[in-house]
Design a protein around this motif. Sequence first.
Motif, PDB file in Angstrom:
ATOM      1  N   MET A   1       0.847  -1.172   0.000  1.00 20.56           N
ATOM      2  CA  MET A   1       0.000   0.000   0.000  1.00 20.56           C
ATOM      3  C   MET A   1       0.891   1.232   0.000  1.00 20.56           C
ATOM      4  SD  MET A   1      -2.676   1.350   2.858  1.00 20.56           S
ATOM      5  CE  MET A   1      -4.164   0.544   2.375  1.00 20.56           C
ATOM      6  N   LYS A   2       0.562   2.185  -0.830  1.00 24.08           N
ATOM      7  CA  LYS A   2       1.340   3.411  -0.930  1.00 24.08           C
ATOM      8  C   LYS A   2       0.462   4.599  -0.570  1.00 24.08           C
ATOM      9  CE  LYS A   2       3.988   6.168  -4.142  1.00 24.08           C
ATOM     10  NZ  LYS A   2       4.381   6.358  -5.528  1.00 24.08           N
ATOM     11  N   THR A   3       0.993   5.471   0.253  1.00 25.10           N
ATOM     12  CA  THR A   3       0.264   6.690   0.590  1.00 25.10           C
ATOM     13  C   THR A   3       1.046   7.886   0.090  1.00 25.10           C
ATOM     14  OG1 THR A   3       1.314   6.880   2.734  1.00 25.10           O
ATOM     15  CG2 THR A   3      -0.768   5.667   2.645  1.00 25.10           C
ATOM     16  N   ALA A   4       0.343   8.882  -0.309  1.00 24.11           N
ATOM     17  CA  ALA A   4       0.981  10.096  -0.803  1.00 24.11           C
ATOM     18  C   ALA A   4       0.828  11.199   0.242  1.00 24.11           C
ATOM     19  CB  ALA A   4       0.341  10.528  -2.109  1.00 24.11           C
ATOM     20  N   PRO A   5       1.847  12.036   0.378  1.00 24.27           N
ATOM     21  CA  PRO A   5       1.717  13.146   1.321  1.00 24.27           C
ATOM     22  C   PRO A   5       0.668  14.138   0.804  1.00 24.27           C
ATOM     23  CG  PRO A   5       3.756  13.339   0.075  1.00 24.27           C
ATOM     24  CD  PRO A   5       3.134  12.032  -0.296  1.00 24.27           C
ATOM     25  N   PRO A   6       0.087  14.907   1.703  1.00 28.73           N
ATOM     26  CA  PRO A   6      -0.924  15.877   1.262  1.00 28.73           C
ATOM     27  C   PRO A   6      -0.287  16.981   0.428  1.00 28.73           C
ATOM     28  CG  PRO A   6      -0.400  16.223   3.558  1.00 28.73           C
ATOM     29  CD  PRO A   6       0.323  14.972   3.130  1.00 28.73           C
ATOM     30  N   SER A   7      -1.070  17.523  -0.466  1.00 32.89           N
ATOM     31  CA  SER A   7      -0.576  18.659  -1.246  1.00 32.89           C
ATOM     32  C   SER A   7      -0.536  19.890  -0.348  1.00 32.89           C
ATOM     33  CB  SER A   7      -1.502  18.917  -2.435  1.00 32.89           C
ATOM     34  OG  SER A   7      -2.742  19.435  -1.975  1.00 32.89           O
ATOM     35  N   TYR A   8       0.153  20.910  -0.808  1.00 35.34           N
ATOM     36  CA  TYR A   8       0.244  22.134  -0.026  1.00 35.34           C
ATOM     37  C   TYR A   8      -1.140  22.760   0.148  1.00 35.34           C
ATOM     38  CZ  TYR A   8       2.133  26.482   1.811  1.00 35.34           C
ATOM     39  OH  TYR A   8       2.430  27.551   2.618  1.00 35.34           O
ATOM     40  N   GLN A   9      -1.953  22.707  -0.882  1.00 35.29           N
ATOM     41  CA  GLN A   9      -3.303  23.267  -0.792  1.00 35.29           C
ATOM     42  C   GLN A   9      -4.136  22.510   0.247  1.00 35.29           C
ATOM     43  OE1 GLN A   9      -4.374  26.168  -2.229  1.00 35.29           O
ATOM     44  NE2 GLN A   9      -6.029  25.842  -0.772  1.00 35.29           N
ATOM     45  N   GLU A  10      -3.968  21.197   0.324  1.00 33.28           N
ATOM     46  CA  GLU A  10      -4.688  20.413   1.336  1.00 33.28           C
ATOM     47  C   GLU A  10      -4.260  20.813   2.747  1.00 33.28           C
ATOM     48  OE1 GLU A  10      -5.633  16.201  -0.916  1.00 33.28           O
ATOM     49  OE2 GLU A  10      -3.578  16.576  -0.222  1.00 33.28           O
ATOM     50  N   VAL A  11      -2.989  21.064   2.927  1.00 34.86           N
ATOM     51  CA  VAL A  11      -2.485  21.502   4.239  1.00 34.86           C
ATOM     52  C   VAL A  11      -3.106  22.849   4.604  1.00 34.86           C
ATOM     53  CG1 VAL A  11      -0.420  22.320   5.446  1.00 34.86           C
ATOM     54  CG2 VAL A  11      -0.345  20.186   4.170  1.00 34.86           C
ATOM     55  N   LEU A  12      -3.146  23.765   3.661  1.00 36.50           N
ATOM     56  CA  LEU A  12      -3.742  25.078   3.922  1.00 36.50           C
ATOM     57  C   LEU A  12      -5.237  24.961   4.214  1.00 36.50           C
ATOM     58  CD1 LEU A  12      -1.926  27.242   1.232  1.00 36.50           C
ATOM     59  CD2 LEU A  12      -1.397  27.051   3.672  1.00 36.50           C
ATOM     60  N   ASP A  13      -5.923  24.047   3.525  1.00 37.46           N
ATOM     61  CA  ASP A  13      -7.351  23.831   3.770  1.00 37.46           C
ATOM     62  C   ASP A  13      -7.597  23.276   5.169  1.00 37.46           C
ATOM     63  OD1 ASP A  13      -7.878  24.740   1.215  1.00 37.46           O
ATOM     64  OD2 ASP A  13      -8.163  22.725   0.366  1.00 37.46           O
ATOM     65  N   VAL A  14      -6.767  22.332   5.600  1.00 37.65           N
ATOM     66  CA  VAL A  14      -6.899  21.770   6.950  1.00 37.65           C
ATOM     67  C   VAL A  14      -6.647  22.856   7.994  1.00 37.65           C
ATOM     68  CG1 VAL A  14      -5.866  20.169   8.610  1.00 37.65           C
ATOM     69  CG2 VAL A  14      -6.374  19.401   6.298  1.00 37.65           C
ATOM     70  N   GLU A  15      -5.641  23.682   7.759  1.00 40.28           N
ATOM     71  CA  GLU A  15      -5.353  24.767   8.693  1.00 40.28           C
ATOM     72  C   GLU A  15      -6.557  25.708   8.809  1.00 40.28           C
ATOM     73  OE1 GLU A  15      -2.210  28.395   9.504  1.00 40.28           O
ATOM     74  OE2 GLU A  15      -2.176  27.382   7.567  1.00 40.28           O
ATOM     75  N   LYS A  16      -7.180  26.009   7.699  1.00 42.43           N
ATOM     76  CA  LYS A  16      -8.345  26.899   7.709  1.00 42.43           C
ATOM     77  C   LYS A  16      -9.492  26.271   8.510  1.00 42.43           C
ATOM     78  CE  LYS A  16      -8.838  29.409   4.216  1.00 42.43           C
ATOM     79  NZ  LYS A  16      -9.022  30.014   2.906  1.00 42.43           N
ATOM     80  N   LYS A  17      -9.696  24.961   8.361  1.00 48.57           N
ATOM     81  CA  LYS A  17     -10.742  24.270   9.128  1.00 48.57           C
ATOM     82  C   LYS A  17     -10.421  24.281  10.618  1.00 48.57           C
ATOM     83  CE  LYS A  17     -12.286  21.151   5.503  1.00 48.57           C
ATOM     84  NZ  LYS A  17     -12.356  19.749   5.051  1.00 48.57           N
ATOM     85  N   MET A  18      -9.138  24.151  10.953  1.00 42.59           N
ATOM     86  CA  MET A  18      -8.737  24.134  12.360  1.00 42.59           C
ATOM     87  C   MET A  18      -9.022  25.469  13.036  1.00 42.59           C
ATOM     88  SD  MET A  18      -5.160  22.053  12.125  1.00 42.59           S
ATOM     89  CE  MET A  18      -4.586  22.785  13.627  1.00 42.59           C
ATOM     90  N   GLU A  19      -8.930  26.549  12.300  1.00 40.79           N
ATOM     91  CA  GLU A  19      -9.176  27.868  12.871  1.00 40.79           C
ATOM     92  C   GLU A  19     -10.613  28.027  13.352  1.00 40.79           C
ATOM     93  OE1 GLU A  19      -8.059  30.583   9.797  1.00 40.79           O
ATOM     94  OE2 GLU A  19      -5.917  30.180  10.041  1.00 40.79           O
ATOM     95  N   THR A  20     -11.532  27.280  12.750  1.00 45.77           N
ATOM     96  CA  THR A  20     -12.938  27.400  13.128  1.00 45.77           C
ATOM     97  C   THR A  20     -13.358  26.361  14.168  1.00 45.77           C
ATOM     98  OG1 THR A  20     -13.666  25.962  11.319  1.00 45.77           O
ATOM     99  CG2 THR A  20     -13.534  28.329  10.865  1.00 45.77           C
ATOM    100  N   PHE A  21     -12.488  25.386  14.453  1.00 43.00           N
ATOM    101  CA  PHE A  21     -12.820  24.349  15.429  1.00 43.00           C
ATOM    102  C   PHE A  21     -12.715  24.906  16.835  1.00 43.00           C
ATOM    103  CE2 PHE A  21     -11.814  20.818  18.265  1.00 43.00           C
ATOM    104  CZ  PHE A  21     -12.844  19.949  17.959  1.00 43.00           C
ATOM    105  N   ARG A  22     -13.656  24.565  17.667  1.00 39.57           N
ATOM    106  CA  ARG A  22     -13.587  24.980  19.059  1.00 39.57           C
ATOM    107  C   ARG A  22     -13.977  23.811  19.943  1.00 39.57           C
ATOM    108  NH1 ARG A  22     -18.355  25.837  21.334  1.00 39.57           N
ATOM    109  NH2 ARG A  22     -20.158  26.021  20.006  1.00 39.57           N
TER     110      ARG A  22
END
Length: 141
Positions: A1-22
Amino acid sequence: MKTAPPSYQEVLDVEKKMETFRIASKAEEDMPDSPDVAVSMRRWVRIHFLDVGTCKYISQRVGSLNLTTVLLSLHRAFFAQAISLNPLNPLDTLYGHSFLTAYRSACHVIQVTSEQFARRPQLLARVWMIWSLNFMSAVSF
């Protein structure tokens, strides 16, 4: 099984979601399980990490490290990428945001741990996770 690292845009999207998590408030914690995943996750985090004896002290004083260490882990690979692309000024690269985020996160981890170790050295000396995070932060520098 091979996994690929997230793209830079995916990292930025996750960061944006984290900002709204409480984390759930006390009132939400007492509510029955909700079909809303976000509400359930906030309850779970509050119940399992914020209200357990010694963990309560650590979460109140060092709890801000939760988000910080996730950001550090999320941006660490792109932090290194920014340095390798432009060692003299990593902020001028496409990954400048990751460089700055990882740097600020590492500084925050070290600062909070230092302050809390000065107050409660015997307690913090026993919490291996904090020292692991500090080592990760120091290596990021």
